[in-house]
Scaffold this active site. Structure first.
Site, short mmCIF file in Angstrom:
data_model
loop_
_atom_site.label_atom_id
_atom_site.label_comp_id
_atom_site.label_asym_id
_atom_site.label_seq_id
_atom_site.Cartn_x
_atom_site.Cartn_y
_atom_site.Cartn_z
CE LYS A 195 18.10 -2.54 1.69
NZ LYS A 195 17.69 -1.89 2.96
CD1 TRP A 239 4.01 -5.20 3.81
CD2 TRP A 239 1.83 -4.75 3.81
NE1 TRP A 239 3.53 -5.43 5.09
CE2 TRP A 239 2.20 -5.15 5.12
CE3 TRP A 239 0.49 -4.41 3.56
CZ2 TRP A 239 1.29 -5.23 6.17
CZ3 TRP A 239 -0.42 -4.49 4.62
CH2 TRP A 239 -0.02 -4.89 5.90
CE LYS A 241 15.42 -2.60 9.19
NZ LYS A 241 15.49 -3.80 8.40
CG PHE A 296 21.56 -0.35 6.53
CD1 PHE A 296 20.35 -0.26 7.20
CD2 PHE A 296 22.61 -0.99 7.16
CE1 PHE A 296 20.19 -0.79 8.46
CE2 PHE A 296 22.46 -1.53 8.43
CZ PHE A 296 21.24 -1.42 9.09
NE ARG A 303 21.60 -8.38 4.27
CZ ARG A 303 21.57 -7.21 4.91
NH1 ARG A 303 22.55 -6.87 5.71
NH2 ARG A 303 20.57 -6.38 4.73
CB THR A 316 8.43 -6.00 1.26
OG1 THR A 316 8.77 -4.62 1.12
CG2 THR A 316 8.27 -6.32 2.73
CB ALA A 321 24.85 -2.87 5.04
CG PHE A 357 4.10 2.87 3.58
CD1 PHE A 357 4.16 2.19 4.78
CD2 PHE A 357 5.23 2.86 2.76
CE1 PHE A 357 5.31 1.52 5.17
CE2 PHE A 357 6.38 2.18 3.14
CZ PHE A 357 6.41 1.51 4.35
#
Length: 765
Positions: free
Chosen positions: A216, A618, A251, A501, A240, A218, A470, A589
């Site tokens: 989210k 990306w 993560k 999330f 955030r 990116t 979240a 991806f």
């Protein structure tokens, strides 16, 4: 060691871009093995830097001929100018000239080491052959994706923050610089721009994610880069601040990635401007005040407490302003300390906090499972006043939620004062105001309330502010950051903010909590999905951070994708509950096949999405999100019919049930006796008309993390309920949800290190 640098440039001029596309298409048709890579750099500045780097003996400038302007060619020092002429003959790379220089290098090439960074395919083989033919030893290195992000970040020199501020319309006195790459922005800007119309408001949410996250951040960054650089529209991202828990845990960081990230990413992911540290200090000051007050009340008489709380200074005793406020709440309308009766003195000095009913926890910004239950007060100096308590992670603090929801200093101070820390033995709520700590908290938070200005890799402005999770908080960046950005972009501009999330978690709270507080309503939701996550929801094997993906996620599997789209459909339906149009952004991806991509987009549009587009931000930066930007511009211009999910006047139980049934898909809810008792108490205290902030796993629509897709036929268990009165919401804990994460067997910190010579950080992603 000789380093040969290959510099690829993306210049944003429409004619050049078009010619580049045509050249690239022709090359790839004749040589499919070539994989061009986008790198966004400031070419001449980078060349000048390399010119002065004594470790660099040669610069190989790999650019299309049309990009090689005289100023670019002449920027390279003659003694460092390495030239290689490579052409295509019948679809094959052909060496026409050997390695040459305009003038000799400082040392003979024979026996020296060359390092080729980031090159692939025929070009890498060609350069390796040329260098070895000249007697050099050659090493080639490729970046893994998680180490690639930090290298991309470092390859771009950010604009000076003062320049960025000037470009977006800030006055010098509205900026408080923290070095050259970030700055706090003063809230006085809101007053200056109060008559400026707001821009369009875009929310980025997602489907139920894998433990790896679905991108989210990116998508948010790629979208604002596309809006700014390619559609020439004012745009702003609001993100955030990352917690150091995930950064050093599983993560990793949250700056985005690849060519869609906030820079410098090390500063973004670590201390930034100290906001989380300020929250930690403020939160733990409250905790210290609670235990100290319990101890002092238990060991002193009324008169002794009074003489210490209202001391005589130079023979004069007077109440502080916060003590006067407490007297007024008690109905004691006296200002002279000598006028209070013994009964009034007792009421004033005795909070009578019940140690068993203290709800305020200490916090630390680290994943530490052994702090989930602790005992404090065991030293002899605490005279036997020990009690059980716990730590939460810092971003779960109510003070973090207040920072994210406040609209100014006055409002923040009032919210801090309203925070309920526990109840007295006769059942009355005890607040931070009662403890007398509110003013000190406001002082600790006075700088944290200002959003931090940074930029993306392509120079688009970003506000970084607040960082509530979240799953255990409301999961959105600050109201103030959004309001400032909406004024700065103007009526034709776009502000893109992100909810944590899945849409069932962060987006639901964005609408029902953040929008109620801010008075703002979004124009469109961008729902992020990945083929990887959809395969997981379709029955694919578990995905574990740090472990290679199973083959199901690497090879084409249309059946898994089709089955997993049930979760995507459900999240689209959740968005429509609020009357807001939704665009699905498929974060692509390299393992995704075109058939899988086409299937997801087709199903998304058939399920009610206004558009579904594939995104390549990306690997391509803003250019990879242009289609998404056009879709957002089109859909955001249309009128929507925003509505809240529930009425605040509904009972606490009914509001929880509405979320459980309409959003999560539960049959009903089940309240534990403790949760029911808390609801009764909150009703009695007049807290029932607050919105709901569910603390629930982010890994499933249900309370069971292992249940993927769209679970049905379950009862949602409410284990406990807390009240964040200062933040302004009721906080049910679902199932076994914990407010303090733990570290895995192999945390991210194994890979993080510091080069003591260069001071560069390694392994952060």
């Amino acid at each position: 060691m000789v380093k040969i640098y290959a510099l690829c440039v993306h210049l944003i001029y429409s004619g050049i871009v078009q010619r580049s596309r045509e050249e690239l298409k022709a090359i790839r048709e004749t040589n499919p093995g070539l994989k061009p890579t986008l790198a966004i750099i400031q070419v001449i500045e980078e060349i000048l830097r390399l010119n002065e780097d004594s470790r660099v003996h040669g610069i190989f400038l790999h650019l299309p001929q049309s990009f090689l302007s005289k100023s670019v060619r002449n920027a390279i020092k003659p003694q460092k100018d390495v030239m290689v002429k490579v052409t295509l003959v019948r679809g094959n790379l052909n060496i026409q000239n050997f390695l040459s220089c305009n003038s000799s290098l400082d040392a003979p090439l024979v026996g020296k080491m060359a390092v080729l960074l980031g090159l692939e395919g025929p070009l890498k083989v060609t350069l390796q052959f040329l260098l070895q033919n000249n007697g050099m030893m050659v090493q080639t290195r490729q970046w893994s994706s998680k180490h690639f992000d930090i290298e991309i970040s470092r390859a771009q020199t950010p604009k000076p923050i003062s320049q960025l501020a000037q470009e977006i319309g800030l006055l010098p006195e509205e900026l408080e610089a923290y070095g050259n790459t970030k700055a706090k922005v003063h809230l006085s800007l809101l007053n200056r721009l109060q008559h400026q119309p707001n821009g369009k408001y875009v929310l980025v949410a997602g489907i139920t994610p894998t433990p790896l996250g679905e991108g989210k951040s990116t998508v948010t960054i790629g979208l604002v880069q596309a809006l700014s650089a390619h559609l020439k529209l004012n745009s702003f991202a609001c993100l955030r601040q990352p917690s150091q828990g995930p950064t050093f845990g599983v993560k990793g960081g949250a700056a985005g990635g690849g060519y869609a990230q906030v820079i410098p990413m090390e500063e973004f992911n670590l201390h930034l401007t100290g906001d989380i540290h300020a929250i930690t200090a403020a939160n733990n000051l409250v905790a210290a005040a609670i235990d100290a007050r319990i101890l002092h009340e238990a060991t002193q008489s009324d008169r002794a407490l009074y003489s210490r709380l209202v001391p005589s200074v130079n023979g004069v005793r007077c109440f502080s302003p916060i003590q006067m406020a407490r007297l007024q709440r008690l109905g004691i309308n006296k200002s002279d300390p000598s006028d209070l009766t013994p009964e009034e003195i007792r009421a004033f000095v005795r909070l009578d906090l019940d140690p068993e009913k203290v709800t305020w926890q200490r916090v630390v910004d680290t994943n530490d499972r052994f702090l989930r239950k602790i005992t404090v007060g065991q030293a002899n100096t605490e005279k036997g006043h020990a009690r059980q308590t716990q730590f939460d992670i810092a971003v779960a603090s109510e003070i973090m939620a207040i920072l994210a929801l406040t609209d100014g200093l006055g409002d923040m101070r009032a919210r801090l004062g309203r925070m309920v820390v526990g109840s007295s033995r006769n059942g009355q709520p005890i607040t931070a105001d009662d403890l007398g700590v509110t003013g000190a908290l406001a002082v600790l938070m006075k700088d944290a309330i200002k959003p931090t200005l940074m930029q993306t890799l392509e120079g688009t402005p970003v506000f970084v502010h607040a960082g509530p999770f979240a799953n255990i908080a409301h999961g959105n960046s600050s109201v103030l950051a959004d309001k400032l950005a909406l004024k700065l972009v103007g009526e034709e501009g776009y502000v893109v903010t992100e909810a944590g999330f899945g849409a069932d978690i962060g987006m639901e709270k964005f609408f029902n909590i953040k929008c109620r507080t801010s008075g703002l309503t979004p124009d469109v939701v961008v729902l992020v999905a990945t083929v990887r996550a959809l395969k997981m929801h379709g029955g694919g094997p578990n995905v574990t951070a740090g472990v290679p993906l199973p083959k199901e996620y690497i090879n084409e599997n249309l059946q898994l994708v089709a089955d997993g789209c049930s979760n995507l459909k459900k999240q689209i339906q959740i968005t429509h509950l609020f009357g807001v149009p939704v665009i699905v952004a498929l974060n692509v991806f390299k393992t995704d096949t075109q058939a899988e991509i086409d299937m997801v987009c087709r199903i998304a549009e058939a399920s009610g999405a206004s558009a579904a587009v594939q995104c390549h931000h990306w690997s391509r930066g803003g250019r990879g999100s242009v289609e998404l930007a056009h879709a957002v511009k089109k859909v955001a211009s249309q009128k929507n019919h925003f509505q809240f999910l529930y009425n605040l006047q509904d009972s606490i139980v009914e509001k929880i049930r509405t979320i459980a049934q309409k959003v999560y898909g539960a049959d009903d809810i089940e309240l534990s006796p403790e949760a029911q008792a808390k609801i009764d108490y909150y009703n009695q205290q007049g807290f029932s008309a607050l919105p709901i902030c569910m603390a629930k796993t982010h890994l499933s629509l249900s309370h069971m993390p292992e249940k993927k897709g769209v679970p049905t036929g379950f009862i949602l268990p409410i284990r406990d309920i807390r009240a964040s009165i200062g933040a302004g919401f009721i906080y049910p804990l679902v199932g076994t949800m914990s407010t303090m994460p733990g570290l895995p067997t192999r945390p991210c910190f194994y890979d993080i290190d510091l080069d003591p010579v260069t001071e560069e950080i390694k392994g952060l992603f």
